[in-house]
Design a protein around this motif. Structure first.
Motif, PDB file in Angstrom:
ATOM      1  N   SER A 121       0.827  -1.248  -0.038  1.00 27.17           N
ATOM      2  CA  SER A 121      -0.006  -0.053  -0.056  1.00 27.17           C
ATOM      3  C   SER A 121       0.949   1.053  -0.086  1.00 27.17           C
ATOM      4  O   SER A 121       1.881   1.351   0.576  1.00 27.17           O
ATOM      5  N   GLN A 122       0.576   2.155  -0.946  1.00 31.47           N
ATOM      6  CA  GLN A 122       1.263   3.398  -0.739  1.00 31.47           C
ATOM      7  C   GLN A 122       0.193   4.690  -0.375  1.00 31.47           C
ATOM      8  O   GLN A 122      -0.932   4.543  -0.741  1.00 31.47           O
ATOM      9  N   THR A 148       5.399   7.518  -4.554  1.00 26.90           N
ATOM     10  CA  THR A 148       5.951   8.607  -5.742  1.00 26.90           C
ATOM     11  C   THR A 148       4.966   8.138  -6.952  1.00 26.90           C
ATOM     12  O   THR A 148       5.014   7.069  -7.269  1.00 26.90           O
ATOM     13  N   GLY A 149       4.279   9.059  -7.397  1.00 24.83           N
ATOM     14  CA  GLY A 149       3.510   9.032  -8.512  1.00 24.83           C
ATOM     15  C   GLY A 149       2.225   8.313  -8.338  1.00 24.83           C
ATOM     16  O   GLY A 149       1.421   7.728  -9.155  1.00 24.83           O
ATOM     17  N   VAL A 150       1.727   8.567  -7.083  1.00 24.99           N
ATOM     18  CA  VAL A 150       0.146   8.136  -6.702  1.00 24.99           C
ATOM     19  C   VAL A 150      -0.278   9.384  -6.121  1.00 24.99           C
ATOM     20  O   VAL A 150       0.016   9.804  -4.948  1.00 24.99           O
ATOM     21  N   ASP A 151      -1.245  10.055  -6.502  1.00 25.95           N
ATOM     22  CA  ASP A 151      -1.643  11.511  -6.224  1.00 25.95           C
ATOM     23  C   ASP A 151      -3.090  11.445  -6.063  1.00 25.95           C
ATOM     24  O   ASP A 151      -3.753  10.943  -6.866  1.00 25.95           O
ATOM     25  N   SER A 152      -3.864  12.068  -4.738  1.00 22.67           N
ATOM     26  CA  SER A 152      -5.115  12.295  -4.549  1.00 22.67           C
ATOM     27  C   SER A 152      -5.501  13.744  -5.401  1.00 22.67           C
ATOM     28  O   SER A 152      -4.650  14.526  -5.368  1.00 22.67           O
ATOM     29  N   VAL A 153      -6.379  13.552  -6.467  1.00 28.31           N
ATOM     30  CA  VAL A 153      -6.865  14.940  -7.159  1.00 28.31           C
ATOM     31  C   VAL A 153      -8.130  15.352  -6.604  1.00 28.31           C
ATOM     32  O   VAL A 153      -8.587  16.408  -6.894  1.00 28.31           O
ATOM     33  N   ARG A 154      -8.549  14.809  -5.372  1.00 29.75           N
ATOM     34  CA  ARG A 154      -9.926  15.630  -4.586  1.00 29.75           C
ATOM     35  C   ARG A 154      -9.325  16.813  -4.032  1.00 29.75           C
ATOM     36  O   ARG A 154      -8.274  17.269  -3.252  1.00 29.75           O
ATOM     37  N   CYS A 190      -4.741   3.523  -2.165  1.00 24.90           N
ATOM     38  CA  CYS A 190      -3.806   2.500  -3.256  1.00 24.90           C
ATOM     39  C   CYS A 190      -3.408   1.153  -2.422  1.00 24.90           C
ATOM     40  O   CYS A 190      -2.392   1.230  -1.565  1.00 24.90           O
ATOM     41  N   VAL A 191      -4.165  -0.015  -2.806  1.00 25.11           N
ATOM     42  CA  VAL A 191      -3.536  -1.170  -2.099  1.00 25.11           C
ATOM     43  C   VAL A 191      -3.684  -2.208  -3.067  1.00 25.11           C
ATOM     44  O   VAL A 191      -4.624  -2.436  -3.698  1.00 25.11           O
ATOM     45  N   ILE A 244       2.760  -7.623   5.024  1.00 26.96           N
ATOM     46  CA  ILE A 244       2.272  -6.231   4.415  1.00 26.96           C
ATOM     47  C   ILE A 244       3.329  -5.198   4.384  1.00 26.96           C
ATOM     48  O   ILE A 244       4.639  -5.457   5.117  1.00 26.96           O
ATOM     49  N   TRP A 245       3.208  -4.315   3.418  1.00 26.63           N
ATOM     50  CA  TRP A 245       4.085  -3.328   3.150  1.00 26.63           C
ATOM     51  C   TRP A 245       3.349  -1.823   3.087  1.00 26.63           C
ATOM     52  O   TRP A 245       2.206  -1.881   2.416  1.00 26.63           O
ATOM     53  N   LEU A 246       3.861  -0.674   3.771  1.00 28.97           N
ATOM     54  CA  LEU A 246       3.061   0.567   3.586  1.00 28.97           C
ATOM     55  C   LEU A 246       4.209   1.505   3.430  1.00 28.97           C
ATOM     56  O   LEU A 246       5.245   1.697   4.221  1.00 28.97           O
TER      57      LEU A 246
END
Length: 386
Positions: free
Chosen positions: A170-171, A260-266, A216-217, A254-256
């Protein structure tokens, strides 16, 4: 005990708390926990992308094309589940698919959720079921409708999961910081989250700490079946943390980390929207416990508010030990916040405002409890959960 002694001891307690946080809380302030890189697999597995969406017509043009443009060598299908939208979300999704092409897009609606389910998890359930009917996917990418991915995002996620042997990767998406309120609230939101769930502890197989970022999972299908996802967490308001706990409890790795390159546009242009985002789940995070609420309030006051008050009192003629201890605690607080501000590209002097931001979060948490006892529970887009 005199007032001056009380102030000095409070400042010393705050300084001790900061020393403990910095030395014993998993180096939570570090922002270098990023997606690990591994050699590409010999065969890229199939991935089903499940996107729950409720009234997301405004943000889909900024997010869905990024999923349709993924540079991924294996099979990909996208399942957008319209959770009772009233703004034409499904129609917008179909139009975007026709315009941009890319992987096959399935748009479906499961109807109103059954009793005991949150709307998002009801939509995820339907999307996962459709994916299992129509393809043999080794992984499920659960991503929110407001999340935009760079073209290599899915390739990097699968490479990290395969290479590291993770059942869940998950990022935490980079949230928007365009307005003044976003710059004040958002970096602190991620900072407080990492303080509560230090990423290094989350990623340690033997540690009890478990968390994920719901935007993002990437979840291995076998792990989802073993942990009965999403049925086993169908009532969860904080579904990402519950998901990670279920997977880790059943032996999954699991990894969290930060994205980088995952963005919320809300967008959250006003304080009211940010307030609702935090308040809808803050009291649920405290298990609806008045004792935990009281402890949280006292903790926030001691750790974040006491240092600047001790400094102010010392400058106005108060005891010098209180001034020194409060100044040292405030300095440690400020230094610990700088990496997060740097991650978001913000000015370092914004760290001096962290005590004020902490007071806002304290008020949001109290408001979350107030809404709970008024019977409104966690309210989101027209739905209220007990």
């Amino acid at each position: 005990m005199t007032d001056t002694h009380w102030l000095t001891w409070t400042a010393l307690a705050s300084l001790a708390a900061w020393l403990w946080l910095l030395l014993g809380q998993g180096r939570f302030w570090r922002t270098d926990v990023r997606l690990p890189r591994h050699a590409p697999p010999e065969r890229w597995p199939a991935v089903a992308v499940v996107v729950p969406a409720r009234d997301e017509a405004d943000v889909l043009p900024l997010s869905l094309p990024s999923l349709l443009a993924q540079d991924y060598p294996g099979e990909v299908r996208v399942f957008l589940i319209d959770d009772g939208s009233s703004d034409g979300t499904a129609e917008v999704a179909r139009e975007l698919s026709e315009r941009h092409g890319g992987p096959e897009l399935t748009v479906a609606s499961p109807g109103e959720p059954e009793e005991g389910w949150t709307g998002k998890l009801w939509a995820v359930r339907h999307g996962v079921a459709l994916a299992r009917e129509r393809m043999d996917a080794e992984y499920l990418l659960l991503t929110d409708a407001d999340i935009a991915h760079v073209p290599g995002s899915l390739r990097a996620l699968v490479g990290a999961a395969r290479g590291g042997g993770y059942d869940l990767v998950s990022q935490m998406a980079r949230l928007r910081v365009a307005t003044g309120w976003e710059r004040l609230i958002v970096p602190a939101f991620v900072y407080f989250f990492s303080q509560l769930y230090p990423f290094r502890w989350v990623n340690r197989p033997g540690a009890r700490t478990a968390a994920a970022a719901g935007g993002c999972v990437l979840l291995r299908t076998g792990a989802a079946v073993r942990s009965r996802i999403p049925e086993s967490i169908r009532h969860a308001v904080i579904d990402d943390v519950s998901l990670a706990r279920a997977v880790k409890r059943d032996g999954g790795r699991i990894w969290l980390g930060l994205a980088t390159g995952v963005d919320s546009v809300r967008p959250y242009p006003r304080l009211a929207e940010l307030w609702r985002m935090v308040a809808r789940s803050a009291y649920a995070q405290l298990l609806h416990s008045p004792l935990l609420l009281a402890g949280t309030v006292l903790g926030l006051l001691l750790v974040y508010v006491a240092p600047p008050l001790a400094v102010l009192a010392g400058l106005l003629g108060g005891p010098l030990p209180a001034l020194a201890a409060g100044g040292a605690a405030w300095a440690l607080m400020t230094l610990s916040f700088l990496p997060m501000l740097r991650y978001y590209g913000l000015a370092p002097w914004d760290a001096l405002l962290l005590p004020f931001t902490a007071v806002l979060y304290l008020l949001m948490t109290l408001d979350s409890a107030r809404q709970h006892y008024r019977g409104r529970g966690a309210a989101w887009k027209g739905r209220t959960y007990a």
